[in-house]
Write a protein that holds these residues in place. Structure first.
Motif, PDB file in Angstrom:
ATOM      1  N   SER A  87      62.435  26.162 -26.839  1.00 33.54           N
ATOM      2  CA  SER A  87      62.847  26.627 -25.510  1.00 33.54           C
ATOM      3  C   SER A  87      63.016  28.147 -25.488  1.00 33.54           C
ATOM      4  CB  SER A  87      64.125  25.925 -25.049  1.00 33.54           C
ATOM      5  OG  SER A  87      65.211  26.167 -25.921  1.00 33.54           O
ATOM      6  N   GLN A  88      63.525  28.729 -26.568  1.00 31.47           N
ATOM      7  CA  GLN A  88      63.619  30.196 -26.611  1.00 31.47           C
ATOM      8  C   GLN A  88      62.234  30.820 -26.509  1.00 31.47           C
ATOM      9  OE1 GLN A  88      65.643  31.314 -30.224  1.00 31.47           O
ATOM     10  NE2 GLN A  88      67.672  30.848 -29.397  1.00 31.47           N
ATOM     11  N   TYR A  89      61.285  30.272 -27.264  1.00 35.07           N
ATOM     12  CA  TYR A  89      59.917  30.799 -27.226  1.00 35.07           C
ATOM     13  C   TYR A  89      59.336  30.683 -25.812  1.00 35.07           C
ATOM     14  CZ  TYR A  89      54.891  30.994 -27.551  1.00 35.07           C
ATOM     15  OH  TYR A  89      53.584  31.301 -27.302  1.00 35.07           O
ATOM     16  N   LEU A  90      59.461  29.507 -25.197  1.00 36.96           N
ATOM     17  CA  LEU A  90      58.870  29.302 -23.871  1.00 36.96           C
ATOM     18  C   LEU A  90      59.607  30.061 -22.768  1.00 36.96           C
ATOM     19  CD1 LEU A  90      57.881  25.559 -24.211  1.00 36.96           C
ATOM     20  CD2 LEU A  90      56.329  27.531 -24.074  1.00 36.96           C
ATOM     21  N   ALA A  91      60.880  30.365 -22.968  1.00 38.75           N
ATOM     22  CA  ALA A  91      61.604  31.191 -21.995  1.00 38.75           C
ATOM     23  C   ALA A  91      61.046  32.609 -22.001  1.00 38.75           C
ATOM     24  CB  ALA A  91      63.101  31.206 -22.312  1.00 38.75           C
ATOM     25  N   ALA A  92      60.714  33.109 -23.174  1.00 35.12           N
ATOM     26  CA  ALA A  92      60.198  34.480 -23.300  1.00 35.12           C
ATOM     27  C   ALA A  92      58.686  34.564 -23.106  1.00 35.12           C
ATOM     28  CB  ALA A  92      60.564  35.039 -24.679  1.00 35.12           C
ATOM     29  N   HIS A  93      57.983  33.454 -23.362  1.00 33.58           N
ATOM     30  CA  HIS A  93      56.512  33.428 -23.307  1.00 33.58           C
ATOM     31  C   HIS A  93      56.051  32.181 -22.563  1.00 33.58           C
ATOM     32  CE1 HIS A  93      56.609  36.564 -26.375  1.00 33.58           C
ATOM     33  NE2 HIS A  93      57.481  35.810 -27.002  1.00 33.58           N
ATOM     34  N   PRO A  94      56.157  32.166 -21.237  1.00 33.09           N
ATOM     35  CA  PRO A  94      55.719  30.972 -20.497  1.00 33.09           C
ATOM     36  C   PRO A  94      54.254  30.658 -20.808  1.00 33.09           C
ATOM     37  CG  PRO A  94      56.882  32.491 -19.050  1.00 33.09           C
ATOM     38  CD  PRO A  94      56.666  33.210 -20.350  1.00 33.09           C
ATOM     39  N   ARG A  95      53.973  29.386 -20.991  1.00 36.47           N
ATOM     40  CA  ARG A  95      52.620  28.932 -21.308  1.00 36.47           C
ATOM     41  C   ARG A  95      52.201  27.938 -20.224  1.00 36.47           C
ATOM     42  NH1 ARG A  95      51.293  29.604 -27.077  1.00 36.47           N
ATOM     43  NH2 ARG A  95      49.378  28.566 -26.402  1.00 36.47           N
ATOM     44  N   PRO A  96      51.232  28.289 -19.395  1.00 32.79           N
ATOM     45  CA  PRO A  96      50.852  27.396 -18.297  1.00 32.79           C
ATOM     46  C   PRO A  96      50.340  26.038 -18.760  1.00 32.79           C
ATOM     47  CG  PRO A  96      49.322  29.251 -18.464  1.00 32.79           C
ATOM     48  CD  PRO A  96      50.447  29.517 -19.418  1.00 32.79           C
ATOM     49  N   GLU A  97      49.818  25.948 -19.991  1.00 35.94           N
ATOM     50  CA  GLU A  97      49.327  24.660 -20.468  1.00 35.94           C
ATOM     51  C   GLU A  97      50.460  23.710 -20.860  1.00 35.94           C
ATOM     52  OE1 GLU A  97      48.945  27.416 -24.140  1.00 35.94           O
ATOM     53  OE2 GLU A  97      49.113  27.595 -21.984  1.00 35.94           O
ATOM     54  N   VAL A  98      51.681  24.229 -21.066  1.00 39.50           N
ATOM     55  CA  VAL A  98      52.826  23.390 -21.424  1.00 39.50           C
ATOM     56  C   VAL A  98      53.486  22.899 -20.129  1.00 39.50           C
ATOM     57  CG1 VAL A  98      55.053  23.278 -22.608  1.00 39.50           C
ATOM     58  CG2 VAL A  98      53.178  24.608 -23.606  1.00 39.50           C
ATOM     59  N   LYS A  99      53.505  21.579 -19.972  1.00 38.94           N
ATOM     60  CA  LYS A  99      53.996  20.961 -18.733  1.00 38.94           C
ATOM     61  C   LYS A  99      55.491  20.682 -18.736  1.00 38.94           C
ATOM     62  CE  LYS A  99      49.790  21.029 -17.410  1.00 38.94           C
ATOM     63  NZ  LYS A  99      49.374  22.282 -16.802  1.00 38.94           N
ATOM     64  N   GLY A 100      56.112  20.663 -19.912  1.00 38.87           N
ATOM     65  CA  GLY A 100      57.539  20.395 -19.982  1.00 38.87           C
ATOM     66  C   GLY A 100      58.026  20.433 -21.424  1.00 38.87           C
ATOM     67  N   ILE A 101      59.357  20.396 -21.573  1.00 38.74           N
ATOM     68  CA  ILE A 101      60.000  20.412 -22.891  1.00 38.74           C
ATOM     69  C   ILE A 101      60.890  19.178 -23.007  1.00 38.74           C
ATOM     70  CG2 ILE A 101      61.477  21.670 -24.506  1.00 38.74           C
ATOM     71  CD1 ILE A 101      60.966  24.196 -22.832  1.00 38.74           C
ATOM     72  N   VAL A 102      60.827  18.523 -24.161  1.00 39.32           N
ATOM     73  CA  VAL A 102      61.701  17.387 -24.450  1.00 39.32           C
ATOM     74  C   VAL A 102      62.593  17.792 -25.619  1.00 39.32           C
ATOM     75  CG1 VAL A 102      61.825  14.956 -25.114  1.00 39.32           C
ATOM     76  CG2 VAL A 102      59.923  15.764 -23.673  1.00 39.32           C
ATOM     77  N   PHE A 103      63.904  17.661 -25.417  1.00 37.66           N
ATOM     78  CA  PHE A 103      64.882  17.991 -26.453  1.00 37.66           C
ATOM     79  C   PHE A 103      65.441  16.702 -27.053  1.00 37.66           C
ATOM     80  CE2 PHE A 103      65.161  21.429 -23.298  1.00 37.66           C
ATOM     81  CZ  PHE A 103      64.925  22.529 -24.104  1.00 37.66           C
ATOM     82  N   TYR A 104      65.345  16.575 -28.352  1.00 39.27           N
ATOM     83  CA  TYR A 104      65.960  15.465 -29.061  1.00 39.27           C
ATOM     84  C   TYR A 104      67.227  16.002 -29.705  1.00 39.27           C
ATOM     85  CZ  TYR A 104      61.541  13.130 -28.250  1.00 39.27           C
ATOM     86  OH  TYR A 104      60.450  12.566 -27.639  1.00 39.27           O
ATOM     87  N   GLY A 105      68.283  16.130 -28.902  1.00 36.26           N
ATOM     88  CA  GLY A 105      69.547  16.681 -29.369  1.00 36.26           C
ATOM     89  C   GLY A 105      69.548  18.197 -29.328  1.00 36.26           C
ATOM     90  N   PHE A 106      69.850  18.777 -28.182  1.00 37.04           N
ATOM     91  CA  PHE A 106      69.893  20.238 -28.059  1.00 37.04           C
ATOM     92  C   PHE A 106      71.169  20.754 -28.714  1.00 37.04           C
ATOM     93  CE2 PHE A 106      70.783  24.303 -26.080  1.00 37.04           C
ATOM     94  CZ  PHE A 106      69.542  24.908 -26.110  1.00 37.04           C
ATOM     95  N   PRO A 107      71.081  21.699 -29.673  1.00 37.70           N
ATOM     96  CA  PRO A 107      72.274  22.220 -30.349  1.00 37.70           C
ATOM     97  C   PRO A 107      72.952  23.296 -29.500  1.00 37.70           C
ATOM     98  CG  PRO A 107      70.332  23.250 -31.277  1.00 37.70           C
ATOM     99  CD  PRO A 107      69.853  22.278 -30.222  1.00 37.70           C
ATOM    100  N   LEU A 108      73.790  22.868 -28.616  1.00 39.09           N
ATOM    101  CA  LEU A 108      74.414  23.759 -27.648  1.00 39.09           C
ATOM    102  C   LEU A 108      75.422  24.714 -28.285  1.00 39.09           C
ATOM    103  CD1 LEU A 108      74.577  24.455 -24.647  1.00 39.09           C
ATOM    104  CD2 LEU A 108      76.245  22.612 -24.384  1.00 39.09           C
ATOM    105  N   HIS A 109      76.092  24.277 -29.340  1.00 38.22           N
ATOM    106  CA  HIS A 109      77.118  25.108 -29.979  1.00 38.22           C
ATOM    107  C   HIS A 109      77.307  24.675 -31.427  1.00 38.22           C
ATOM    108  CE1 HIS A 109      79.752  21.641 -29.514  1.00 38.22           C
ATOM    109  NE2 HIS A 109      79.424  21.600 -28.232  1.00 38.22           N
ATOM    110  N   PRO A 110      77.909  25.538 -32.246  1.00 42.41           N
ATOM    111  CA  PRO A 110      78.225  25.118 -33.620  1.00 42.41           C
ATOM    112  C   PRO A 110      79.231  23.971 -33.605  1.00 42.41           C
ATOM    113  CG  PRO A 110      78.428  27.505 -33.376  1.00 42.41           C
ATOM    114  CD  PRO A 110      78.273  26.933 -31.998  1.00 42.41           C
ATOM    115  N   SER A 111      79.227  23.165 -34.632  1.00 47.91           N
ATOM    116  CA  SER A 111      80.156  22.044 -34.734  1.00 47.91           C
ATOM    117  C   SER A 111      81.604  22.531 -34.621  1.00 47.91           C
ATOM    118  CB  SER A 111      79.956  21.333 -36.068  1.00 47.91           C
ATOM    119  OG  SER A 111      80.793  20.208 -36.153  1.00 47.91           O
ATOM    120  N   GLY A 112      82.345  21.908 -33.739  1.00 49.01           N
ATOM    121  CA  GLY A 112      83.755  22.231 -33.557  1.00 49.01           C
ATOM    122  C   GLY A 112      84.038  23.497 -32.775  1.00 49.01           C
ATOM    123  N   LYS A 113      83.014  24.149 -32.231  1.00 49.73           N
ATOM    124  CA  LYS A 113      83.196  25.387 -31.475  1.00 49.73           C
ATOM    125  C   LYS A 113      82.482  25.293 -30.128  1.00 49.73           C
ATOM    126  CE  LYS A 113      83.502  28.162 -35.649  1.00 49.73           C
ATOM    127  NZ  LYS A 113      82.966  29.294 -36.404  1.00 49.73           N
TER     128      LYS A 113
END
Length: 183
Positions: free
Chosen positions: A114-140
């Protein structure tokens, strides 16, 4: 279903990484599948996921990040991870140009995608699937790691466990609600 192992050239400085296509008899989509920080592309979660997706008509391209390829414990810098993701997207799109292409990742792999695609949009990529997005460090608990998601203009699917220590359910829900609607 067939599998095909290969090597993907990331760059002259970084070198190549191992990869594997899992292809159903009749593929409807192709998806790049980036692993997490704790295990490489051949971890049972990744191989089982690729097989399960193939049963649903989704071809996958699993690949190693250089740190996993070289058996180093510490994940690659974002710059190296982003170059690896770009190379995988390029390979999948070149190999299956007529199939809709999605990018995905487990934890670290999803965040780097997602960081890569946020900075470098790719028209051939139709969407992103996250299998457990690491939103924050454990316990923080925090949401700073999600800020870049606001720049993504394609659809995103978050598959998140309610007991994930790297993304409390209430925070991941609030992040998803705050994101703009995709085009």
């Amino acid at each position: 279903m067939t599998s095909r192992r290969l090597s993907i050239q990331v760059s002259p400085a970084i070198g190549s990484v191992s990869a594997e296509y899992t292809i159903p008899g009749t593929a409807r989509f192709i998806m790049t599948l980036a692993h997490g920080a704790g295990a490489g592309m051949d971890h049972v979660f990744m191989t089982t996921l690729a097989s399960s997706l193939a049963e649903e008509g989704i071809a996958t391209l699993r690949f190693n990040f250089p740190f996993a390829e070289n058996k180093k414990g510490r994940p690659d810098t974002p710059a190296v991870a982003h170059q690896t993701i770009a190379a995988a997207i390029d390979h999948a799109h070149t190999t299956f140009p007529s199939l809709p292409l999605f990018a995905s990742g487990k934890s670290f792999g999803g965040r780097m995608t997602s960081q890569y695609l946020a900075a470098h949009p790719r028209p051939e990529v139709k969407g992103i699937v996250f299998y457990g997005f690491p939103l924050h460090p454990s316990g923080k608990p925090s949401i700073e790691r999600a800020e870049h998601l606001k720049e993504i203009k394609i659809k995103m699917l978050f598959l998140q466990g309610t007991k994930d220590e790297l993304a409390t359910w209430d925070l991941i829900t609030s992040v998803c609600k705050s994101l703009p609607k995709p085009n």
